[in-house]
Design a protein around this motif. Structure first.
Motif, PDB file in Angstrom:
ATOM      1  N   UNK A 110      28.524   8.037   0.278  1.00  0.00           N
ATOM      2  CA  UNK A 110      28.024   7.490  -0.948  1.00  0.00           C
ATOM      3  C   UNK A 110      29.441   6.894  -1.880  1.00  0.00           C
ATOM      4  N   UNK A 111      29.363   5.958  -2.322  1.00  0.00           N
ATOM      5  CA  UNK A 111      30.321   5.682  -3.101  1.00  0.00           C
ATOM      6  C   UNK A 111      29.935   5.283  -4.606  1.00  0.00           C
ATOM      7  N   UNK A 112      30.710   5.842  -5.475  1.00  0.00           N
ATOM      8  CA  UNK A 112      30.634   5.756  -7.068  1.00  0.00           C
ATOM      9  C   UNK A 112      31.499   4.695  -7.416  1.00  0.00           C
ATOM     10  N   UNK A 113      31.024   3.544  -7.967  1.00  0.00           N
ATOM     11  CA  UNK A 113      31.545   2.408  -8.281  1.00  0.00           C
ATOM     12  C   UNK A 113      32.161   2.464 -10.023  1.00  0.00           C
ATOM     13  N   UNK A 114      32.908   1.980 -10.103  1.00  0.00           N
ATOM     14  CA  UNK A 114      33.468   2.062 -11.876  1.00  0.00           C
ATOM     15  C   UNK A 114      32.696   0.925 -12.480  1.00  0.00           C
ATOM     16  N   UNK A 115      32.701   1.071 -13.847  1.00  0.00           N
ATOM     17  CA  UNK A 115      32.232   0.334 -14.875  1.00  0.00           C
ATOM     18  C   UNK A 115      32.593  -1.211 -14.454  1.00  0.00           C
ATOM     19  N   UNK A 116      31.477  -2.052 -14.341  1.00  0.00           N
ATOM     20  CA  UNK A 116      31.735  -3.467 -14.304  1.00  0.00           C
ATOM     21  C   UNK A 116      31.591  -3.995 -12.876  1.00  0.00           C
ATOM     22  N   UNK A 117      31.473  -3.092 -11.898  1.00  0.00           N
ATOM     23  CA  UNK A 117      31.540  -3.486 -10.601  1.00  0.00           C
ATOM     24  C   UNK A 117      30.065  -3.594  -9.791  1.00  0.00           C
ATOM     25  N   UNK A 118      29.467  -4.278  -9.315  1.00  0.00           N
ATOM     26  CA  UNK A 118      27.928  -4.570  -8.797  1.00  0.00           C
ATOM     27  C   UNK A 118      28.066  -4.801  -7.485  1.00  0.00           C
ATOM     28  N   UNK A 119      27.354  -4.030  -6.694  1.00  0.00           N
ATOM     29  CA  UNK A 119      27.164  -4.329  -5.096  1.00  0.00           C
ATOM     30  C   UNK A 119      26.487  -5.538  -4.938  1.00  0.00           C
ATOM     31  N   UNK A 183      35.118   6.332  -6.047  1.00  0.00           N
ATOM     32  CA  UNK A 183      35.035   7.430  -5.601  1.00  0.00           C
ATOM     33  C   UNK A 183      34.058   7.303  -4.093  1.00  0.00           C
ATOM     34  N   UNK A 184      34.476   7.685  -2.775  1.00  0.00           N
ATOM     35  CA  UNK A 184      33.366   7.781  -1.868  1.00  0.00           C
ATOM     36  C   UNK A 184      33.465   8.924  -0.945  1.00  0.00           C
ATOM     37  N   UNK A 185      32.581   9.290  -0.450  1.00  0.00           N
ATOM     38  CA  UNK A 185      32.513  10.841   0.251  1.00  0.00           C
ATOM     39  C   UNK A 185      31.471  10.529   1.194  1.00  0.00           C
ATOM     40  N   UNK A 186      31.097  11.537   2.052  1.00  0.00           N
ATOM     41  CA  UNK A 186      30.006  11.614   2.991  1.00  0.00           C
ATOM     42  C   UNK A 186      29.472  12.915   3.072  1.00  0.00           C
ATOM     43  N   UNK A 187      28.263  13.120   3.379  1.00  0.00           N
ATOM     44  CA  UNK A 187      27.524  14.196   3.444  1.00  0.00           C
ATOM     45  C   UNK A 187      26.618  14.359   4.547  1.00  0.00           C
ATOM     46  N   UNK A 188      26.296  15.356   5.352  1.00  0.00           N
ATOM     47  CA  UNK A 188      25.372  15.517   6.401  1.00  0.00           C
ATOM     48  C   UNK A 188      25.107  16.893   6.834  1.00  0.00           C
ATOM     49  N   UNK A 189      24.450  17.188   7.910  1.00  0.00           N
ATOM     50  CA  UNK A 189      24.460  18.521   8.305  1.00  0.00           C
ATOM     51  C   UNK A 189      24.644  18.884   9.801  1.00  0.00           C
ATOM     52  N   UNK A 190      24.859  19.832  10.178  1.00  0.00           N
ATOM     53  CA  UNK A 190      25.054  20.215  11.648  1.00  0.00           C
ATOM     54  C   UNK A 190      23.994  21.579  11.733  1.00  0.00           C
ATOM     55  N   UNK A 191      22.898  21.263  12.172  1.00  0.00           N
ATOM     56  CA  UNK A 191      21.905  22.261  12.362  1.00  0.00           C
ATOM     57  C   UNK A 191      21.413  22.454  11.072  1.00  0.00           C
ATOM     58  N   UNK A 192      21.541  23.910  10.579  1.00  0.00           N
ATOM     59  CA  UNK A 192      21.350  24.148   8.976  1.00  0.00           C
ATOM     60  C   UNK A 192      22.631  24.201   8.133  1.00  0.00           C
ATOM     61  N   UNK A 193      23.526  23.964   8.826  1.00  0.00           N
ATOM     62  CA  UNK A 193      24.908  23.976   8.106  1.00  0.00           C
ATOM     63  C   UNK A 193      25.202  22.613   7.320  1.00  0.00           C
ATOM     64  N   UNK A 194      25.340  22.651   5.998  1.00  0.00           N
ATOM     65  CA  UNK A 194      25.858  21.294   5.332  1.00  0.00           C
ATOM     66  C   UNK A 194      27.055  20.981   5.677  1.00  0.00           C
ATOM     67  N   UNK A 195      27.828  19.619   5.700  1.00  0.00           N
ATOM     68  CA  UNK A 195      29.020  19.285   6.111  1.00  0.00           C
ATOM     69  C   UNK A 195      29.321  18.227   4.974  1.00  0.00           C
ATOM     70  N   UNK A 196      30.179  18.296   4.381  1.00  0.00           N
ATOM     71  CA  UNK A 196      30.685  17.591   3.380  1.00  0.00           C
ATOM     72  C   UNK A 196      32.204  16.935   3.584  1.00  0.00           C
ATOM     73  N   UNK A 197      32.463  15.893   3.325  1.00  0.00           N
ATOM     74  CA  UNK A 197      33.728  15.447   3.315  1.00  0.00           C
ATOM     75  C   UNK A 197      34.863  15.426   2.435  1.00  0.00           C
ATOM     76  N   UNK A 198      35.791  14.892   2.598  1.00  0.00           N
ATOM     77  CA  UNK A 198      36.735  14.904   1.241  1.00  0.00           C
ATOM     78  C   UNK A 198      36.387  13.770   0.404  1.00  0.00           C
ATOM     79  N   UNK A 199      36.818  13.653  -0.735  1.00  0.00           N
ATOM     80  CA  UNK A 199      36.606  12.330  -1.578  1.00  0.00           C
ATOM     81  C   UNK A 199      37.680  11.483  -1.582  1.00  0.00           C
TER      82      UNK A 199
END
Length: 323
Positions: A110-119, A183-199
């Motif tokens: 996920x990437x949260x863009x600032x105001x005024x930036x379009x993908x 701000x960018x981050x990543x999220x996933x899972x290992x089995x039933x455990x949620x894994x989150x990255x740094x921001x």
């Protein structure tokens, strides 16, 4: 043994009886499970008061989950420029590493863009690799919600694998009101455990370019023969006339009687003509607007806008209206 304290007061003793059972637990090499369900029990032997017969009391079984392999996500973000202005395109690079010992599934970046930036559509590209080798990976088009971009990675990341993502955004005029930091981050899972990255974050300094909160004032000083306050054909401009602005700027008209002032702060701005710079001329009366019979002019300048400020003069010997 007589005079013993009741069992429920021997909490520390009961705990020390359970701990050795846990200490004997070890994960054997070759176990490929990501989690293990561990059950443990204990028992206590004691003698009740007024009795020489020992009694054994078993504990209830205790179950807990032991994790043998854990994934760990790390995100690094960079951009191809440190400063930009509305209309520019910025290309971002996201590096997502799985530094753990288990695979990450259902990975979403996920990437949260600032105001005024379009993908920029269809600009997303990705590769997956480990070490010095990498291969292109097919990625679906990201989903966007407000200013949040969500990139799904279908096959996830194996241990010690690295995902490289590149994509572009375009700056709109609203960017000058934004922070320029996303701000960018990543999220996933290992089995039933949620894994989150740094921001991770990256800052682009926004320059206003041609868009600015300041405006421009245009004006002219001319000979008004019919006293209507508007320059008509046959009404010449007056060169070398001096106009003083409310911020202290001194402006001199060109050979055609024109002048301009750039980078003026928006709001109510005033200017006054210096009649001493025009020997032989005086302020022309205005037959239609009373407020124009003054040496000063008031204009409302909008952010990034234009405003006109004209001054009409007439020969001091009193030229009559042609109307």
């Amino acid at each position: 043994m007589k005079g013993l304290i009741p069992l429920w007061q021997h909490r520390h003793w009961l705990l020390t009886m359970l701990l050795p059972g846990v200490a004997l637990l070890q994960v054997l090499p070759g176990v490929t499970q990501e989690t293990l369900q561990i059950s443990n029990t204990g028992s206590v032997i004691f003698r009740a008061p007024n009795s020489d017969t020992p009694r054994t009391v078993p504990s209830n079984p205790t179950t807990f989950t032991a994790v043998t392999d854990v994934a760990d996500l790390e995100v690094v973000k960079t951009g191809d420029r440190s400063a930009a202005e509305p209309g520019d395109t910025v290309t971002y690079r996201l590096l997502v590493r799985n530094t753990g010992t288990a695979a990450v599934n259902n990975l979403v970046v996920q990437d949260v863009l600032p105001l005024g930036m379009q993908f920029v559509g269809k600009s997303l590209q990705g590769t997956v690799g480990s070490g010095t080798t990498s291969t292109p990976v097919a990625l679906p088009e990201p989903t966007t919600n407000n200013r949040t971009i969500a990139i799904a990675v279908p096959n996830g990341l194996a241990p010690q694998q690295t995902l490289n993502l590149t994509y572009s955004v375009v700056l709109t005029p609203d960017a000058i009101r934004g922070s320029g930091r996303n701000l960018a981050s990543a999220i996933g899972n290992t089995g039933t455990r949620e894994i989150r990255s740094n921001t991770a974050s990256f800052l682009v300094r926004i320059r206003p370019g041609i868009l600015s909160d300041c405006g421009t004032i245009l004006g002219r000083v001319f000979v008004d023969k019919n006293f209507d306050g508007e320059q008509q054909p046959g009404e010449p401009g007056v060169p070398n006339a001096v106009v003083f602005m409310d911020d202290g700027n001194r402006i001199v008209t060109d050979p055609n009687g024109l002048f301009s002032v750039a980078n003026v702060i928006a709001g109510n701005r005033t200017g006054a003509i210096d009649l001493s710079s025009l020997p032989g001329y005086t302020l022309a009366p205005n037959l239609y607007r009373i407020e124009a019979n003054s040496q000063s002019r008031l204009v409302r300048l909008s952010p990034g806008g234009l405003a006109r400020m004209n001054f009409a003069v007439t020969p001091a010997f009193g030229e009559q209206s042609t109307r």
